[in-house]
Design a protein around this motif. Structure first.
Motif, short mmCIF file in Angstrom:
data_model
loop_
_atom_site.label_atom_id
_atom_site.label_comp_id
_atom_site.label_asym_id
_atom_site.label_seq_id
_atom_site.Cartn_x
_atom_site.Cartn_y
_atom_site.Cartn_z
N GLU A 40 10.21 -2.62 -3.19
CA GLU A 40 10.20 -2.44 -4.64
C GLU A 40 9.17 -1.42 -5.09
N VAL A 41 8.13 -1.22 -4.30
CA VAL A 41 7.10 -0.26 -4.63
C VAL A 41 7.32 0.97 -3.75
N ALA A 42 7.83 2.03 -4.37
CA ALA A 42 8.25 3.21 -3.61
C ALA A 42 7.07 4.13 -3.35
N THR A 43 6.14 3.68 -2.53
CA THR A 43 5.00 4.50 -2.13
C THR A 43 4.49 4.02 -0.78
N ASN A 44 3.95 4.93 -0.02
CA ASN A 44 3.32 4.56 1.25
C ASN A 44 1.85 4.24 1.06
N CYS A 45 1.36 4.41 -0.16
CA CYS A 45 -0.07 4.17 -0.43
C CYS A 45 -0.41 2.69 -0.26
N GLU A 46 -1.64 2.48 0.13
CA GLU A 46 -2.17 1.14 0.25
C GLU A 46 -2.40 0.57 -1.15
N ILE A 47 -2.12 -0.72 -1.33
CA ILE A 47 -2.34 -1.37 -2.62
C ILE A 47 -3.54 -2.30 -2.51
N GLY A 48 -4.48 -2.14 -3.43
CA GLY A 48 -5.65 -3.00 -3.48
C GLY A 48 -5.39 -4.17 -4.41
N ILE A 49 -5.79 -5.36 -3.99
CA ILE A 49 -5.67 -6.56 -4.82
C ILE A 49 -7.07 -6.95 -5.25
N TYR A 50 -7.30 -6.95 -6.54
CA TYR A 50 -8.59 -7.29 -7.11
C TYR A 50 -8.48 -8.67 -7.76
N LEU A 51 -9.33 -9.59 -7.33
CA LEU A 51 -9.41 -10.91 -7.95
C LEU A 51 -10.69 -10.95 -8.76
N ASN A 52 -10.55 -11.18 -10.05
CA ASN A 52 -11.69 -11.18 -10.97
C ASN A 52 -12.54 -9.92 -10.79
N ASP A 53 -11.87 -8.76 -10.76
CA ASP A 53 -12.49 -7.43 -10.66
C ASP A 53 -13.24 -7.18 -9.37
N GLN A 54 -12.90 -7.87 -8.30
CA GLN A 54 -13.52 -7.64 -7.00
C GLN A 54 -12.41 -7.39 -5.98
N LEU A 55 -12.50 -6.26 -5.26
CA LEU A 55 -11.50 -5.94 -4.25
C LEU A 55 -11.48 -7.05 -3.20
N SER A 56 -10.33 -7.73 -3.06
CA SER A 56 -10.24 -8.89 -2.18
C SER A 56 -9.28 -8.67 -1.02
N ALA A 57 -8.35 -7.73 -1.14
CA ALA A 57 -7.40 -7.48 -0.05
C ALA A 57 -6.79 -6.09 -0.23
N ARG A 58 -6.23 -5.58 0.87
CA ARG A 58 -5.51 -4.31 0.89
C ARG A 58 -4.19 -4.56 1.59
N LEU A 59 -3.10 -4.05 1.02
CA LEU A 59 -1.79 -4.27 1.61
C LEU A 59 -1.03 -2.97 1.78
N PHE A 60 -0.46 -2.79 2.96
CA PHE A 60 0.53 -1.75 3.21
C PHE A 60 1.90 -2.40 3.11
#
Length: 128
Positions: A40-60
């Motif tokens: 659904e996300v048409a990009t190869n870029c890594e997505i950062g997940i921020y929980l309460n404004d803190q980077l908590s995970a990175r997903l490819f």
């Protein structure tokens, strides 16, 4: 020798007196699962997940992550991260958060999707 035997018996007795861990009782945390399993996300870029404004995970693509969080509200922000893949560079992005309410003992699964406003989470069934 006798003191060693007494110590072993004391340890056995103490372990029997201790309560056993059980998954049947109520838990004091909630599980949040975020996946990027679909295209659904048409990009190869890594997505950062921020929980309460803190980077908590990175997903490819085709990855997922999970968090054990205390019950209550959590602000989740998704952002394309620069640097790991060619063509992914920092730029201006929508800085909106999604507020999720988590209940104790609940498993919440969300999928990353994208529309004209940017990245967002959509709730999905567990499928177990």
């Amino acid at each position: 020798m006798i003191t060693t035997a007494l110590r072993v018996l004391a340890l056995l007795g103490a372990s029997l007196a201790a309560p056993f861990a059980s998954a049947d009782g109520t838990s004091d945390y909630s599980v949040l699962i975020i996946s990027r399993e679909r295209l659904e996300v048409a990009t190869n870029c890594e997505i950062g997940i921020y929980l309460n404004d803190q980077l908590s995970a990175r997903l490819f693509q085709e990855q997922s992550t999970s968090f054990n969080l205390p019950p209550g509200t959590v602000d989740v922000r998704l952002r394309l991260l620069p640097g790991q893949v060619a063509g992914c560079s920092a730029g201006l992005e929508n800085q909106r958060n999604q507020r999720l309410t988590l209940s104790s003992g609940q498993i919440n699964k969300y999928r990353i999707a994208m529309n004209q406003d940017g990245l967002y989470l959509t709730r999905v069934g567990l499928g177990y």
